[in-house]
Structure formats: C-alpha cells, structure tokens
Design a protein around this motif. Structure first.
Motif, PDB file in Angstrom:
ATOM      1  N   UNK A 220     -23.544 -14.093  33.065  1.00 58.48           N
ATOM      2  CA  UNK A 220     -23.114 -12.597  32.966  1.00 58.48           C
ATOM      3  C   UNK A 220     -23.751 -11.636  33.882  1.00 58.48           C
ATOM      4  N   UNK A 221     -25.068 -12.074  33.923  1.00 58.86           N
ATOM      5  CA  UNK A 221     -26.251 -11.227  34.571  1.00 58.86           C
ATOM      6  C   UNK A 221     -25.867 -11.368  36.249  1.00 58.86           C
ATOM      7  N   UNK A 222     -25.560 -12.535  36.677  1.00 62.04           N
ATOM      8  CA  UNK A 222     -25.395 -12.800  37.911  1.00 62.04           C
ATOM      9  C   UNK A 222     -24.172 -11.865  38.393  1.00 62.04           C
ATOM     10  N   UNK A 223     -23.133 -11.944  37.557  1.00 57.61           N
ATOM     11  CA  UNK A 223     -21.750 -11.340  37.932  1.00 57.61           C
ATOM     12  C   UNK A 223     -21.656  -9.918  37.435  1.00 57.61           C
ATOM     13  N   UNK A 224     -22.678  -9.612  36.667  1.00 55.23           N
ATOM     14  CA  UNK A 224     -22.606  -8.253  36.028  1.00 55.23           C
ATOM     15  C   UNK A 224     -21.528  -7.962  35.171  1.00 55.23           C
ATOM     16  N   UNK A 225     -21.308  -9.032  34.157  1.00 53.55           N
ATOM     17  CA  UNK A 225     -20.239  -8.665  33.232  1.00 53.55           C
ATOM     18  C   UNK A 225     -20.848  -8.444  31.762  1.00 53.55           C
ATOM     19  N   UNK A 226     -20.580  -7.321  31.404  1.00 55.67           N
ATOM     20  CA  UNK A 226     -20.926  -6.820  30.325  1.00 55.67           C
ATOM     21  C   UNK A 226     -20.302  -7.801  29.132  1.00 55.67           C
ATOM     22  N   UNK A 227     -20.909  -7.949  27.946  1.00 59.91           N
ATOM     23  CA  UNK A 227     -20.650  -8.750  27.000  1.00 59.91           C
ATOM     24  C   UNK A 227     -20.752  -8.213  25.692  1.00 59.91           C
ATOM     25  N   UNK A 228     -19.625  -8.225  24.770  1.00 61.29           N
ATOM     26  CA  UNK A 228     -19.515  -7.695  23.643  1.00 61.29           C
ATOM     27  C   UNK A 228     -19.559  -8.786  22.373  1.00 61.29           C
ATOM     28  N   UNK A 229     -20.595  -8.772  21.899  1.00 69.08           N
ATOM     29  CA  UNK A 229     -20.749  -9.947  20.798  1.00 69.08           C
ATOM     30  C   UNK A 229     -20.457  -9.258  19.399  1.00 69.08           C
ATOM     31  N   UNK A 230     -19.421  -9.861  18.764  1.00 67.58           N
ATOM     32  CA  UNK A 230     -19.036  -9.132  17.640  1.00 67.58           C
ATOM     33  C   UNK A 230     -18.451 -10.193  16.612  1.00 67.58           C
ATOM     34  N   UNK A 231     -18.049 -10.070  15.279  1.00 65.38           N
ATOM     35  CA  UNK A 231     -17.458 -10.788  14.488  1.00 65.38           C
ATOM     36  C   UNK A 231     -16.081 -10.861  14.112  1.00 65.38           C
ATOM     37  N   UNK A 232     -15.636 -12.127  14.201  1.00 62.15           N
ATOM     38  CA  UNK A 232     -14.058 -12.203  14.034  1.00 62.15           C
ATOM     39  C   UNK A 232     -13.692 -11.999  12.816  1.00 62.15           C
ATOM     40  N   UNK A 233     -14.643 -11.933  11.815  1.00 62.91           N
ATOM     41  CA  UNK A 233     -14.225 -11.574  10.385  1.00 62.91           C
ATOM     42  C   UNK A 233     -14.228 -10.056  10.087  1.00 62.91           C
ATOM     43  N   UNK A 234     -14.716  -9.475  10.642  1.00 61.78           N
ATOM     44  CA  UNK A 234     -14.785  -7.830  10.442  1.00 61.78           C
ATOM     45  C   UNK A 234     -14.462  -7.203  11.537  1.00 61.78           C
ATOM     46  N   UNK A 235     -14.119  -5.836  11.461  1.00 60.00           N
ATOM     47  CA  UNK A 235     -13.740  -5.020  12.422  1.00 60.00           C
ATOM     48  C   UNK A 235     -14.795  -4.217  13.271  1.00 60.00           C
ATOM     49  N   UNK A 236     -16.074  -4.360  12.843  1.00 58.30           N
ATOM     50  CA  UNK A 236     -17.213  -3.523  13.169  1.00 58.30           C
ATOM     51  C   UNK A 236     -17.346  -3.576  14.834  1.00 58.30           C
ATOM     52  N   UNK A 237     -18.178  -2.792  15.200  1.00 61.36           N
ATOM     53  CA  UNK A 237     -18.582  -2.627  16.426  1.00 61.36           C
ATOM     54  C   UNK A 237     -19.781  -3.803  16.516  1.00 61.36           C
ATOM     55  N   UNK A 238     -20.026  -4.899  17.676  1.00 62.22           N
ATOM     56  CA  UNK A 238     -20.994  -5.527  17.623  1.00 62.22           C
ATOM     57  C   UNK A 238     -21.984  -4.999  18.367  1.00 62.22           C
ATOM     58  N   UNK A 239     -22.590  -5.965  19.332  1.00 56.27           N
ATOM     59  CA  UNK A 239     -23.920  -5.849  20.108  1.00 56.27           C
ATOM     60  C   UNK A 239     -23.203  -5.971  21.688  1.00 56.27           C
ATOM     61  N   UNK A 240     -23.611  -4.897  22.447  1.00 60.42           N
ATOM     62  CA  UNK A 240     -23.351  -4.831  23.887  1.00 60.42           C
ATOM     63  C   UNK A 240     -24.361  -5.565  24.458  1.00 60.42           C
ATOM     64  N   UNK A 241     -24.319  -6.478  25.510  1.00 63.93           N
ATOM     65  CA  UNK A 241     -25.232  -7.171  26.342  1.00 63.93           C
ATOM     66  C   UNK A 241     -24.680  -6.672  27.753  1.00 63.93           C
ATOM     67  N   UNK A 242     -25.609  -5.819  28.679  1.00 55.43           N
ATOM     68  CA  UNK A 242     -25.354  -5.391  29.805  1.00 55.43           C
ATOM     69  C   UNK A 242     -26.648  -5.015  30.497  1.00 55.43           C
ATOM     70  N   UNK A 243     -26.589  -4.535  31.889  1.00 56.17           N
ATOM     71  CA  UNK A 243     -27.538  -4.096  32.536  1.00 56.17           C
ATOM     72  C   UNK A 243     -27.952  -2.749  32.246  1.00 56.17           C
ATOM     73  N   UNK A 244     -26.996  -2.041  31.995  1.00 57.36           N
ATOM     74  CA  UNK A 244     -27.651  -0.492  31.605  1.00 57.36           C
ATOM     75  C   UNK A 244     -27.126  -0.284  30.268  1.00 57.36           C
ATOM     76  N   UNK A 245     -27.843   0.613  29.319  1.00 56.45           N
ATOM     77  CA  UNK A 245     -27.773   0.967  28.174  1.00 56.45           C
ATOM     78  C   UNK A 245     -26.564   1.488  27.770  1.00 56.45           C
ATOM     79  N   UNK A 246     -26.018   1.270  26.828  1.00 55.11           N
ATOM     80  CA  UNK A 246     -24.703   1.905  26.400  1.00 55.11           C
ATOM     81  C   UNK A 246     -24.875   3.497  25.837  1.00 55.11           C
TER      82      UNK A 246
END
Ligand code: ADP
Ligand code: ASP
Ligand code: MG
Length: 430
Positions: A220-246
């Motif tokens: 993801x870092x090499x291709x600069x793809x932001x990842x959103x890690x979240x639960x499939x059991x809830x509708x909550x916002x999860x964690x963004x993993x990326x180069x720049x702060x959200x």
C-alpha cells in the motif's frame, strides 16, 4: 461512479449467516453506485484446520501440495459468497487468484506478488457484476503452480488488486472496529486509532499486530493506496492508514486534521521461537555461515544477539528468533551443516513472546526506552533480548508474561482509553 475493493477476513465469513451478512454489505456498496470487487478469506479457522489435517498425514508436507490444499479454503468462501449475492438479486462472479491475474514468484507457502493482470475482473465489473476474488493465492509465473501468499495474505491480495485496478479505496473488513493501540483481545482499554501513517503501521504489523499483514502495508505504501480498516459487524468508521493525515469533521471545531500520535501502540507476537547456537568459535565468518545456512533454507529471521565469548574457551553463543513454523527446518539445516559451521549444540525455545512499542515520537523523545523498561520491570517481567529501530523498541520475554507486559506498557504510556471498551465481534483469535 467509483471502484471499491473490499476484503472480508475469515471471522467475517465464519458461517452461512456471516456469508449472508457480508453479501448484504457488498450489495449495499454496489447500490451506492460503486463497482465492487470483494476479496474473501477462508471461512473461520478453515486454514488452520487444513494445516492440522495436512500435518496428520505428513509432518512436513510438500509446499506445492500444501498450497493446493490451503487454496481450497478460499474457493469455498468465494463460491458461497457469489451464491449469496445472486440470491439477493445481484449478479456476481467468483474468481480464483490465478483467474484474477495474481502472479507470484515460485516460493510456496509465502509467495510474493510480482504482477497483477486483472483483465477478467475488469471485464466482469464493467459488465455490471460484483467480482468476488479468492484471497491469499496466486499462480507462479515460471512454474505455473498455485501458490499462497503466507498467513493473512488476503490483505495483500486486496491491496494489490486495488492498486492494479486503480481503485478509489481499499476497505479491509475484520472483527474489530479498526486498528487499536493494542490488540483488543489482550487490552480491553485499547483505543481505536483514527489515522496511522504507513510507517507506524508497518512497524506494528511487523511486530505482530495481525489486523493488517506487513506485506500488505508495504504494498500500500509503495503504490500509495489508502486503506480503511473497519468492522464488518458494525457501521462505524474505522482506521485510515495512509501517507497523509486525514481530516476529521468535529462538532465543535468543524474540520480538524488528525495529529500523528507520539506513540502509536503496543504490539505483541507469540508466533516466534528462539534458536541458540551454543559454543561457536569467536572468529570472523562464523555468524556469516550460520545465517547463510538459515537463508539458504528460505527462512527469515527477526532478532539476533551474540554473547561475549568466554575468555577461557574463546567460544560464544548466538541466539536468533524466527517463526515457529520454520523452527524444524532451521534446526535440521543447522544440524546438517554442523561440521562446516563448527558449534557444540543447538537449543530451541518456543515459549517466548515479543512485545514492541511503536511510534514516530520515539525519534525525538529520549526517555521512551527508559520508561518502557521501567514499565516492564514494575510488572516483574524479565527481558531476554532487545532490539530497536528508529521508531520501535522490542523485547523478548517468556510467553506467559506477554499479556501482563502488554497491559503494563499500554498503561505506562497513557494509551488506556477512559471510555468505551474495545469490542471484539467475532473470531477465535487463533
Ligand atoms: P481477519 O480474519 O479479518 O483477517 P485477523 O484475525 O487476521 O482478522 O485480524 C484481526 C485481529 O487482529 C483482531 O481480532 C485482533 O485480535 C488482532 N489484533 C492484533 N493487534 C491489533 C491491533 N493493534 N488493533 C486491532 N486488532 C488487532
Ligand atoms: N485464510 C488465510 C489465513 O488464514 C489467509 C487470510 O485469512 O488472509 O491465513
Ligand atoms: Mg487477517
């Protein structure tokens, strides 16, 4: 219209109910106007069960055949998921890793993706289908054999497909609400992280936070793809993993940028073992021949320490850690080269654990190491090995001490949350 790559882990599709729940979630993403590619893992603990089964038949099964067996797990879930989506009235097609164009090197059980040619997936979604792809598997470019990407490898499949398809987002759905400051199964007061940099996430993943696989974050870092890690059991916002702060919307201040934390979290890992090579002559070339032997057996090592040699004998001990799953292979390889390397004996210890503190703030904050050791000392935890990087300190302890040590360090660095306890929705933690 956007293109979304979603990945659902084993705990999200553990049974028929789980598959139907995930199917609904995928259909929702489609109904929101997106093209959807869903990468899926094997159901529940299927992969572990298949490995156990193989070991009952042969203690060291051939890599090629083990891969053939393990990829069956993802085939089951991809087909069931496609059926469940069709049942909801939407078109879906399932694809194996090979059909999806996941091309790897030839190393069985831990292959690396070298290219992704997702022509069939592109055509399928362009025709209006939801494409379901079996995670964790590919096909070797030169041998044409089926390979697997190493445990947890579906994460890497998802990011690699997202990069190849130029997706708008890569969502990793799991059984917790995101990346926490420690494993919520061990620290109930762990706090959800809103944003984490690729660098800190890489260190956490490499140190055992299996919520994301290390190779997936690297990709993801090499291709600069932001990842959103979240639960499939809830509708909550999860964690963004990326180069720049959200940028986050808050009620009081409108928009605010999420700050980089000084300390991102505490990771632990009990999947490693320690090998000690006893009675090694203290002369140039010895370490080289030990680690050449290990490398030739295609084993990755983690920490290394060499003791001072005893003046009377001129002999020293060298210890290193490696995945438990490679323990047998390493011992066999060293024993075979015993005469060439020159050592007295080998000791193997698989009752160890590793605890790591990770955070970019460490670079500029000299007290962190001292506070870390103090927290372990206060918890009565003995340290056996130490290693550091610019943004990480790791120690090896007895495996039994790990949960207590993780909680102690988490508290000592003020990471405990004072509100909600971290929720674990599913999975067995295996
Ligand atoms: P999946 O089956 O979805 O791939 P995994 O079991 O591989 O799920 O990863 C999710 C698990 O990772 C969680 O249930 C949790 O126990 C573990 N975990 C370890 N460290 C962390 C962390 N820092 N934040 C969140 N989860 C973590
Ligand atoms: N099913 C594989 C495993 O258990 C791959 C994955 O879940 O990502 O390791
Ligand atoms: Mg996983």
């Amino acid at each position: 219209m956007g293109l979304v790559v979603q990945k659902y882990g084993g705990s999200s599709v553990a049974d028929a109910e789980g598959i139907k729940r995930v199917a609904k979630r995928i259909v929702e993403a489609k109904q929101n106007g997106n093209q959807v590619v869903a990468v899926v893992s094997a159901m529940g603990d299927t992969t572990d069960e298949l490995i156990d089964l193989a070991e009952q038949v042969s203690p060291m099964p051939a890599g090629r055949e083990l891969d053939m067996l393990l990829t069956a797990g993802e085939r089951i879930s991809m087909a069931l998921l496609a059926m469940a989506i069709k049942k909801l009235g939407h078109e879906a097609q399932s694809f194996t890793g090979s059909q999806a164009g996941v091309i790897t090197d030839r190393v069985h059980n831990k292959a690396r993706i070298i290219d992704v040619t997702p022509g069939r997936i592109k055509t399928s979604v362009d025709e209006g289908n939801i494409a379901i792809v079996a995670g964790f598997q590919g096909v070797s470019q030169d041998t044409k054999d089926i390979t697997t990407l190493g445990r947890g490898g579906s994460d890497t499949t998802a990011v690699a497909l997202a990069a190849a398809l130029d997706a708008d987002v890569c969502e990793i759905y799991t059984d917790v609400d995101g990346v926490f400051t420690a494993d919520p199964r061990v620290v109930t007061k762990a706090r959800k992280i809103d944003w984490i940099s690729f660098e800190d996430m890489l260190e956490l993943a490499a140190s055992g936070s299996k919520v994301l696989l290390h190779r997936c974050v690297e990709y993801a870092r090499r291709y600069n793809i932001p990842i959103h890690v979240r639960s499939s059991f809830s509708g909550l916002q999860g964690t963004w993993v990326s180069s720049e702060p959200i940028v986050q919307k808050t009620q009081q201040q409108g928009e605010k940028q999420v700050e980089q934390a000084l300390i991102s979290g505490v990771a632990h890992d009990t999947s490693e073992a320690k090998v000690t090579v006893v009675g090694v002559p203290d002369k140039p070339g010895e370490a080289a021949s030990i680690f050449r032997t290990i490398a030739d057996a295609e084993i990755n090592i983690d920490m290394v320490v060499q003791n001072v040699s005893a003046a009377s004998t001129g002999l020293t001990d060298i210890s290193f850690t490696l995945p438990k799953t490679d323990g047998r292979k390493a011992i066999d390889a060293l024993e075979k080269n015993k005469a060439g390397i020159g050592f007295d004996s080998l000791r193997y210890d698989d009752q160890i654990g590793k605890i790591s503190l990770v955070g970019a703030g460490m670079k500029t904050n000299p007290g962190v190491t001292a506070d870390f050791f103090k927290a372990l000392a206060d918890a009565g935890v003995n340290i056996e090995l130490i290693s550091t990087s610019e943004i990480r300190i790791s120690v090896v302890t007895r495996a039994d001490d790990v949960p207590e040590a993780v909680r102690a360090v988490h508290s000592a660095f003020g990471l405990d949350s004072d509100s909600d306890e971290a929720v674990v929705y599913g999975g067995t933690g295996r």
